[in-house]
Design an enzyme around this catalytic site. Structure first.
Site, PDB file in Angstrom:
ATOM      1  N   GLY A  74       0.823  -1.197   0.000  1.00 52.49           N
ATOM      2  CA  GLY A  74       0.000   0.000   0.000  1.00 52.49           C
ATOM      3  C   GLY A  74       0.862   1.255   0.000  1.00 52.49           C
TER       4      GLY A  74
ATOM      5  CB  ALA B  23       2.901   2.639   4.684  1.00 53.12           C
TER       6      ALA B  23
ATOM      7  CE  LYS C  77      -4.416 -11.871   3.099  1.00 54.11           C
ATOM      8  NZ  LYS C  77      -5.130 -11.434   4.332  1.00 54.11           N
TER       9      LYS C  77
ATOM     10  CB  ALA D 262      -7.870   6.294   0.336  1.00 55.80           C
TER      11      ALA D 262
ATOM     12  N   GLY E 269      -9.103  11.912   0.278  1.00 55.21           N
ATOM     13  CA  GLY E 269      -7.921  12.637  -0.165  1.00 55.21           C
ATOM     14  C   GLY E 269      -6.828  12.615   0.873  1.00 55.21           C
TER      15      GLY E 269
ATOM     16  CD  GLU F 176     -12.304  14.300   3.664  1.00 54.29           C
ATOM     17  OE1 GLU F 176     -12.406  13.831   2.507  1.00 54.29           O
ATOM     18  OE2 GLU F 176     -11.541  13.822   4.522  1.00 54.29           O
TER      19      GLU F 176
ATOM     20  CG  HIS G  91     -16.271   6.179   7.050  1.00 49.37           C
ATOM     21  ND1 HIS G  91     -17.439   6.778   6.611  1.00 49.37           N
ATOM     22  CD2 HIS G  91     -15.248   6.925   6.548  1.00 49.37           C
ATOM     23  CE1 HIS G  91     -17.125   7.826   5.876  1.00 49.37           C
ATOM     24  NE2 HIS G  91     -15.811   7.939   5.812  1.00 49.37           N
TER      25      HIS G  91
ATOM     26  NE  ARG H  54     -13.509   9.577   8.755  1.00 45.18           N
ATOM     27  CZ  ARG H  54     -12.567   9.079   7.971  1.00 45.18           C
ATOM     28  NH1 ARG H  54     -11.758   8.133   8.421  1.00 45.18           N
ATOM     29  NH2 ARG H  54     -12.423   9.519   6.736  1.00 45.18           N
TER      30      ARG H  54
ATOM     31  CG  HIS I 147     -12.876   3.664   7.489  1.00 43.37           C
ATOM     32  ND1 HIS I 147     -12.938   3.295   6.154  1.00 43.37           N
ATOM     33  CD2 HIS I 147     -12.211   4.870   7.505  1.00 43.37           C
ATOM     34  CE1 HIS I 147     -12.350   4.223   5.412  1.00 43.37           C
ATOM     35  NE2 HIS I 147     -11.888   5.169   6.204  1.00 43.37           N
TER      36      HIS I 147
ATOM     37  CD  GLU J  29      -6.060   0.452   8.527  1.00 46.87           C
ATOM     38  OE1 GLU J  29      -7.133   0.158   9.091  1.00 46.87           O
ATOM     39  OE2 GLU J  29      -5.948   0.549   7.285  1.00 46.87           O
TER      40      GLU J  29
ATOM     41  NE  ARG K 104      -7.793   7.203   9.580  1.00 47.90           N
ATOM     42  CZ  ARG K 104      -8.424   7.666   8.504  1.00 47.90           C
ATOM     43  NH1 ARG K 104      -8.141   8.874   8.026  1.00 47.90           N
ATOM     44  NH2 ARG K 104      -9.375   6.955   7.923  1.00 47.90           N
TER      45      ARG K 104
ATOM     46  CB  SER L  67      -5.316   7.162   6.801  1.00 46.50           C
ATOM     47  OG  SER L  67      -6.144   7.439   5.690  1.00 46.50           O
TER      48      SER L  67
END
Length: 541
Positions: A34, A36, A55, A66, A69, A133, A249, A295, A356, A380, A391, A396
């Site tokens: 991903g 990271a 994986k 995602a 943004g 957001e 979420h 959230r 989420h 994550e 968060r 993220s």
């Protein structure tokens, strides 16, 4: 810090003998493809050999899904201090202020770096288009393809990785376990359908395996998010912390019988309302920030409205917004909803919360180093101190970029200073055969579905001592007979990992006798200053 220990059934998921398994040597091993993991790969010195293990297909990760943004201070009217303050406010007292300040200060540079890799962010009149957001005081979310930021960002980063001849990517390869010897991580045991098991020995190992959302019946995460990295790190002796902190979420498309699709926070950022089944806009009753509350607050408000109205969902209302704006900003959400006969510009969208983002994870320092020497972690799977107890939206991808870069640089420096040694420690994992090891009588999907339902009921948005104890007893029972077996395929290994991480989450949730951020205890509904510390866990020796 509250420190807990938990026994593991076995150190390794499978038996192995080094004389019977192929070996591969590399300088840096990155587990996960991903944001990271790929950003970490780009920080490895080109004099070093790097292997990235994914994986599934390299295109399949939480990062790719995602929507909203990446948060960063890019507007002259905004300030880094504002972004830091919003992050800390959302984190409900558990953020590390130094980590927050350092990460948000890097945000603009990391976004510009993505543009240099070829990422195309949405623009207005030649300037980055920024949205707002939940929990943000300013418009600071850079987005791409309307509502498919993750897909565009990952495309650009993958393209950059492909250009590096010293980086190999192994797809469809499952992490069985981290290898450790003499108190250090020295690589991993992996498996793929073509080659079976392979030892990958590495001078430096970076864990970027993503989250744990598939432990829950309702989740935005893809099927691969089964907490494999959390479990492997814990079995290897690394400290994990804050495992009770799973973020839900607020707005996941809810249509009975369909898979769950995320409805981005940006929809509310552009002005959508939340209404209950009676048509009432209810967020004014719960928060002065209305639909743009953090959230955790919105998820609990929705859950309360569902219970109050005895209805399985609430509704997002965009009907008062400009149809052209909706089409431009949310093309992918609109496409998904059309598949179910919904026009998001004129119909109410049924939504409810879903698991989420896993806030808890492997404890790391400011460079991403874990408590196990030789192992770094980012994304994550890691607990950095950025998110606290909740968060902030669109932090993220930012964290994945920042800590991916830091982990890659630190792991690279360590590998450069470590001489080549093409030998391995005498690691062997063997145990006596048992008469009750016939896996044909185990319905793995049934246990998995039962676990997901149990976690949703008792370790979900609202928890209490009685439900957590019921969950502990049931999960321990499943774990005893599942983890005593040796499986031959990923479905069994995933379930073993899920059960271990469920045990960690339940133990942490029982230990935190308060409500804070995403962790809500109906029997302890208020935050308590004496409970402010992290809950850490180590494998019992």
């Amino acid at each position: 810090m509250t420190a807990l220990t938990l026994p593991v059934r076995r150190r390794y998921l499978v038996q192995f003998n080094p004389k019977r398994v192929p070996h591969m040597f590399t300088d840096v091993l990155i587990l996960g493809g991903g944001i990271a993991g790929m950003r970490a790969a780009l920080s490895i010195d080109t004099k070093l050999e790097t292997v990235v293990v994914t994986k599934d297909a390299v295109t399949e990760s939480n990062s790719s899904y995602a929507q909203g943004g990446i948060a960063g201070v890019l507007d002259p009217l905004d300030e880094i201090a504002n972004h830091a303050a919003d992050t800390i406010a959302a984190g409900k007292g558990m953020c590390d202020p130094d980590v927050v300040e350092s990460v948000v200060a890097e945000a603009a540079e990391r976004i510009r770096e993505l543009i240099s890799y070829g990422a195309h962010f949405d623009e207005i009149n030649g300037e980055l288009a920024l949205t707002r957001e939940g929990g943000h005081s300013h418009r600071r979310i850079a987005h791409a393809l309307g509502d498919a930021t993750g897909w565009e960002v990952m495309r650009a980063v993958r393209d950059a990785v492909i250009q590096r001849e010293t980086i190999q990517t192994w797809e469809q390869t499952f992490l069985l376990d981290l290898l450790s010897w003499d108190g250090r991580c020295c690589g991993a045991l992996v498996w793929n359908p073509q080659h079976g098991k392979t030892f990958v020995w590495a001078k430096s190992t970076i864990l970027c395996t993503g989250g744990a959302g598939r432990l829950y019946r309702e989740s935005t995460n893809p099927d691969i998010a089964t907490a494999d990295g959390h479990a492997a790190a814990f079995r290897a002796g690394a400290e994990v912390r804050d495992m009770e902190l799973m973020q839900f979420h607020p707005t996941v498309l809810y249509i009975a019988g369909s898979s769950r699709h995320l409805i981005s926070e940006a929809v509310r950022g552009e002005g959508a309302f939340l209404r209950n089944v009676r048509g009432e806009r209810f967020m004014p009753e719960y928060s002065p920030q209305l639909e743009l509350a953090p959230r955790d607050e919105v998820s609990r408000a929705i859950t309360s409205e569902m219970a109050r109205t005895n209805h399985p969902c609430v509704y997002l209302d965009l009907t008062h917004l400009d149809r052209d704006l909706i089409a431009e900003r949310f093309p992918n959400i609109g496409k998904v909803c059309r598949e179910f006969g919904l026009d998001i510009a004129s119909d109410l969208i049924p939504v409810r919360p879903g698991a989420h983002y896993m806030i808890g994870g492997v404890t790391v320092d400011e460079l991403g180093a874990s408590s196990l020497p030789g192992l770094w972690a980012a994304g994550e799977v890691a607990s950095t101190g950025l998110h606290g107890a909740n968060r902030l939206a669109s932090n993220s991808l930012l964290e994945g970029l920042v800590y991916g870069r830091r982990c890659g640089a630190a792991a690279s420096e360590h590998a450069l200073a470590t001489p080549d040694r093409f030998s391995m420690p005498p690691l062997v994992a063997e145990w006596p055969a048992s008469d009750d090891q016939d896996d044909e009588d185990i319905d793995l999907d049934d246990v998995r579905n039962s676990l997901m339902s149990l976690m949703w009921r008792h370790v979900g948005i609202s928890r209490n001592a009685e439900g957590l104890e019921d969950a502990r007893v049931q999960v321990d029972f499943w774990d005893r007979y599942i983890s005593s077996r040796e499986f031959q395929k990923p479905r069994g290994w995933e379930l073993q990992n899920m059960l271990l991480v469920a045990r960690l989450m339940i133990a942490s949730a029982m230990a935190r006798q308060e409500s804070r951020g995403v962790h809500f205890r109906s029997d302890f509904p208020e935050p308590r200053e004496d409970q402010l510390d992290h809950v850490s866990l180590l494998a019992a020796t």
